[in-house]
Motif scaffolding. Structure first.
Motif, PDB file in Angstrom:
ATOM      1  N   ILE A  97      33.941  32.221  32.121  1.00  0.00           N
ATOM      2  CA  ILE A  97      34.260  33.350  33.074  1.00  0.00           C
ATOM      3  C   ILE A  97      33.364  33.117  34.233  1.00  0.00           C
ATOM      4  N   GLU A  98      33.874  33.121  35.471  1.00  0.00           N
ATOM      5  CA  GLU A  98      33.053  33.221  36.671  1.00  0.00           C
ATOM      6  C   GLU A  98      33.258  34.456  37.264  1.00  0.00           C
ATOM      7  N   ILE A  99      31.990  35.254  37.441  1.00  0.00           N
ATOM      8  CA  ILE A  99      32.109  36.566  38.382  1.00  0.00           C
ATOM      9  C   ILE A  99      31.895  36.357  39.517  1.00  0.00           C
ATOM     10  N   GLY A 100      32.604  37.031  40.564  1.00  0.00           N
ATOM     11  CA  GLY A 100      32.472  36.763  42.090  1.00  0.00           C
ATOM     12  C   GLY A 100      32.782  35.302  42.493  1.00  0.00           C
ATOM     13  N   ALA A 115      36.976  22.894  30.650  1.00  0.00           N
ATOM     14  CA  ALA A 115      36.910  24.356  30.189  1.00  0.00           C
ATOM     15  C   ALA A 115      37.821  25.251  30.326  1.00  0.00           C
ATOM     16  N   LEU A 116      38.019  26.218  29.176  1.00  0.00           N
ATOM     17  CA  LEU A 116      39.248  27.510  29.495  1.00  0.00           C
ATOM     18  C   LEU A 116      38.595  28.367  30.421  1.00  0.00           C
ATOM     19  N   VAL A 117      38.928  28.551  31.760  1.00  0.00           N
ATOM     20  CA  VAL A 117      38.416  29.185  32.722  1.00  0.00           C
ATOM     21  C   VAL A 117      39.212  30.573  33.151  1.00  0.00           C
ATOM     22  N   THR A 118      38.404  31.564  33.154  1.00  0.00           N
ATOM     23  CA  THR A 118      38.964  33.118  34.007  1.00  0.00           C
ATOM     24  C   THR A 118      37.960  33.032  35.155  1.00  0.00           C
ATOM     25  N   ALA A 119      38.697  32.894  36.342  1.00  0.00           N
ATOM     26  CA  ALA A 119      38.126  33.059  37.508  1.00  0.00           C
ATOM     27  C   ALA A 119      38.409  34.697  38.113  1.00  0.00           C
ATOM     28  N   THR A 120      37.501  35.409  38.489  1.00  0.00           N
ATOM     29  CA  THR A 120      37.420  36.683  38.889  1.00  0.00           C
ATOM     30  C   THR A 120      36.891  37.229  40.116  1.00  0.00           C
ATOM     31  N   ASP A 121      37.435  38.043  40.570  1.00  0.00           N
ATOM     32  CA  ASP A 121      36.982  38.686  41.839  1.00  0.00           C
ATOM     33  C   ASP A 121      37.673  40.043  42.286  1.00  0.00           C
ATOM     34  N   LEU A 122      37.341  40.420  43.420  1.00  0.00           N
ATOM     35  CA  LEU A 122      38.032  41.650  44.043  1.00  0.00           C
ATOM     36  C   LEU A 122      39.452  41.375  44.143  1.00  0.00           C
ATOM     37  N   GLU A 124      41.490  42.067  46.708  1.00  0.00           N
ATOM     38  CA  GLU A 124      41.674  41.446  47.905  1.00  0.00           C
ATOM     39  C   GLU A 124      41.482  39.977  48.051  1.00  0.00           C
ATOM     40  N   LEU A 125      40.568  39.357  47.308  1.00  0.00           N
ATOM     41  CA  LEU A 125      40.489  38.047  47.365  1.00  0.00           C
ATOM     42  C   LEU A 125      41.194  37.099  46.427  1.00  0.00           C
ATOM     43  N   LEU A 126      42.243  37.906  45.406  1.00  0.00           N
ATOM     44  CA  LEU A 126      42.762  37.087  44.468  1.00  0.00           C
ATOM     45  C   LEU A 126      43.832  36.050  45.156  1.00  0.00           C
ATOM     46  N   GLY A 127      44.566  36.528  46.132  1.00  0.00           N
ATOM     47  CA  GLY A 127      45.605  35.600  46.609  1.00  0.00           C
ATOM     48  C   GLY A 127      44.939  34.495  47.095  1.00  0.00           C
ATOM     49  N   ASN A 128      43.780  34.220  47.666  1.00  0.00           N
ATOM     50  CA  ASN A 128      43.299  32.783  48.168  1.00  0.00           C
ATOM     51  C   ASN A 128      42.567  32.217  46.976  1.00  0.00           C
ATOM     52  N   LEU A 129      42.020  33.060  46.088  1.00  0.00           N
ATOM     53  CA  LEU A 129      41.521  32.238  44.892  1.00  0.00           C
ATOM     54  C   LEU A 129      42.455  31.564  44.249  1.00  0.00           C
ATOM     55  N   GLN A 130      43.656  32.373  43.877  1.00  0.00           N
ATOM     56  CA  GLN A 130      44.815  31.785  43.181  1.00  0.00           C
ATOM     57  C   GLN A 130      45.052  30.735  43.858  1.00  0.00           C
ATOM     58  N   HIS A 131      45.401  30.646  45.316  1.00  0.00           N
ATOM     59  CA  HIS A 131      45.970  29.382  45.993  1.00  0.00           C
ATOM     60  C   HIS A 131      45.070  28.175  45.742  1.00  0.00           C
ATOM     61  N   HIS A 143      43.223  22.598  30.411  1.00  0.00           N
ATOM     62  CA  HIS A 143      43.630  24.086  30.318  1.00  0.00           C
ATOM     63  C   HIS A 143      43.700  24.535  31.703  1.00  0.00           C
ATOM     64  N   GLN A 144      44.815  25.145  31.956  1.00  0.00           N
ATOM     65  CA  GLN A 144      45.051  25.808  33.124  1.00  0.00           C
ATOM     66  C   GLN A 144      44.236  26.947  33.346  1.00  0.00           C
ATOM     67  N   PRO A 145      43.457  27.049  34.604  1.00  0.00           N
ATOM     68  CA  PRO A 145      42.692  28.417  34.548  1.00  0.00           C
ATOM     69  C   PRO A 145      43.382  29.614  35.187  1.00  0.00           C
ATOM     70  N   HIS A 146      42.751  30.848  34.771  1.00  0.00           N
ATOM     71  CA  HIS A 146      43.243  32.092  34.749  1.00  0.00           C
ATOM     72  C   HIS A 146      42.829  32.907  36.017  1.00  0.00           C
ATOM     73  N   VAL A 147      43.536  33.456  36.761  1.00  0.00           N
ATOM     74  CA  VAL A 147      42.743  34.403  37.740  1.00  0.00           C
ATOM     75  C   VAL A 147      42.981  35.750  37.577  1.00  0.00           C
ATOM     76  N   LYS A 148      42.057  36.307  37.702  1.00  0.00           N
ATOM     77  CA  LYS A 148      41.969  38.061  37.006  1.00  0.00           C
ATOM     78  C   LYS A 148      41.172  38.803  38.044  1.00  0.00           C
ATOM     79  N   GLU A 149      41.626  40.048  38.217  1.00  0.00           N
ATOM     80  CA  GLU A 149      40.759  40.980  38.995  1.00  0.00           C
ATOM     81  C   GLU A 149      39.786  41.520  38.051  1.00  0.00           C
ATOM     82  N   LEU A 150      38.502  41.517  38.746  1.00  0.00           N
ATOM     83  CA  LEU A 150      37.353  42.059  38.342  1.00  0.00           C
ATOM     84  C   LEU A 150      36.558  42.844  39.206  1.00  0.00           C
ATOM     85  N   SER A 151      36.466  43.927  39.390  1.00  0.00           N
ATOM     86  CA  SER A 151      35.538  44.870  40.121  1.00  0.00           C
ATOM     87  C   SER A 151      34.507  45.153  39.413  1.00  0.00           C
ATOM     88  N   TRP A 152      33.115  44.807  39.753  1.00  0.00           N
ATOM     89  CA  TRP A 152      31.944  44.980  38.931  1.00  0.00           C
ATOM     90  C   TRP A 152      31.963  46.534  38.527  1.00  0.00           C
TER      91      TRP A 152
END
Length: 254
Positions: A97-100, A115-122, A124-131, A143-152
């Motif tokens: 998991i990557e935070i921020g 790796a089997l990755v979960t990419a996280t952030d706020l 409002e940043l998920l659209g660009n992150l997912q792209h 493994h296709q990575p996942h993008v998920k919201e994580l507000s600390w």
């Protein structure tokens, strides 16, 4: 000159020589890291930067009006480490998991390394992150990575329940800077980290207030310096829960 003075001068000369050699090595590695970055030959309507990591050309779309949508040097340092230490830190089939995550560069490189990755952030940043993640990993990764919201610090148990979420690695690049959520950041590390989880964290040192976070972090985690880059004010850390790093080391040597 007496023997004491001669010995003192010899020690001083040795320290100066070692410091100069360290500075030279730092400059060489930093130059190699920065050579992984390239820019478009022609200006386009969307700002992007290119990077060469894990045998791939990675294109990252940025947004200069937002801290979280820019690739910072700490991310390059962490990506370079993952690539050049892929045997010691084998990410194949590991839960990461990557935070921020920001633009997603570290998550993309970890994915390309298996790796089997979960990419996280706020949110409002998920659209660009997912792209960025989709553009650079589709049909290229095991493994296709996942993008998920994580507000600390918010809804951690709801969104990442301790009973079912187990991460081999937590990755973080430049998550400590001038923001009011350092308590929440520490809470998030604490929630996500199991006894055998390894944290890889690239920290850029700026202001004393933010730098003091390292001391607070050490109340919960053992911290080891992996690499230091004085010219960038960046240190790459490895961390585990208190007492677990020694236990892991002894287990590996048995």
């Amino acid at each position: 000159m007496d023997l004491t003075s001669s010995h003192h001068n010899h020690l001083q000369n040795e320290l100066i020589r070692e410091r100069q050699e360290g500075e030279k090595e730092d400059e060489q590695i930093v130059a190699e890291i920065m050579r992984r970055r390239f820019f478009p030959a022609l200006l386009t309507h969307k700002a992007w930067e290119g990077f060469h990591f894990a045998g791939h050309e990675i294109r990252i779309t940025e947004a200069t009006d937002c801290y979280g949508a820019v690739v910072w040097p700490s991310a390059l340092v962490l990506c370079y480490f993952l690539e050049t230490n892929s045997k010691q830190y084998n990410l194949v089939d590991k839960n990461v998991i990557e935070i921020g995550a920001g633009t997603g560069l570290v998550s993309i490189v970890a994915s390309l390394l298996g790796a089997l990755v979960t990419a996280t952030d706020l949110p409002e940043l998920l659209g660009n992150l997912q792209h960025n993640v989709l553009q650079n990993t589709k049909l290229k990764c095991k493994h296709q990575p996942h993008v998920k919201e994580l507000s600390w610090g918010i809804d951690l148990e709801k969104n990442f329940p301790r009973s079912s979420c187990h991460f081999d690695y937590i990755m973080a690049a430049d998550v400590v800077y001038h923001h009011p959520f350092l308590d929440e950041l520490l809470l998030t590390f604490d929630h996500l980290c199991k006894n055998d989880t390894v944290i890889l964290w690239a920290m850029k040192f700026r202001l004393d207030k933010e730098n003091q976070f390292v001391g607070r972090f050490q109340t919960l985690f053992d911290l080891e310096v992996i690499s230091n880059f004085p010219s960038l004010n960046i240190t790459l850390y490895k961390a585990m829960r208190k007492g677990r790093m020694k236990a892991r080391a002894s287990k590996l040597t048995v």
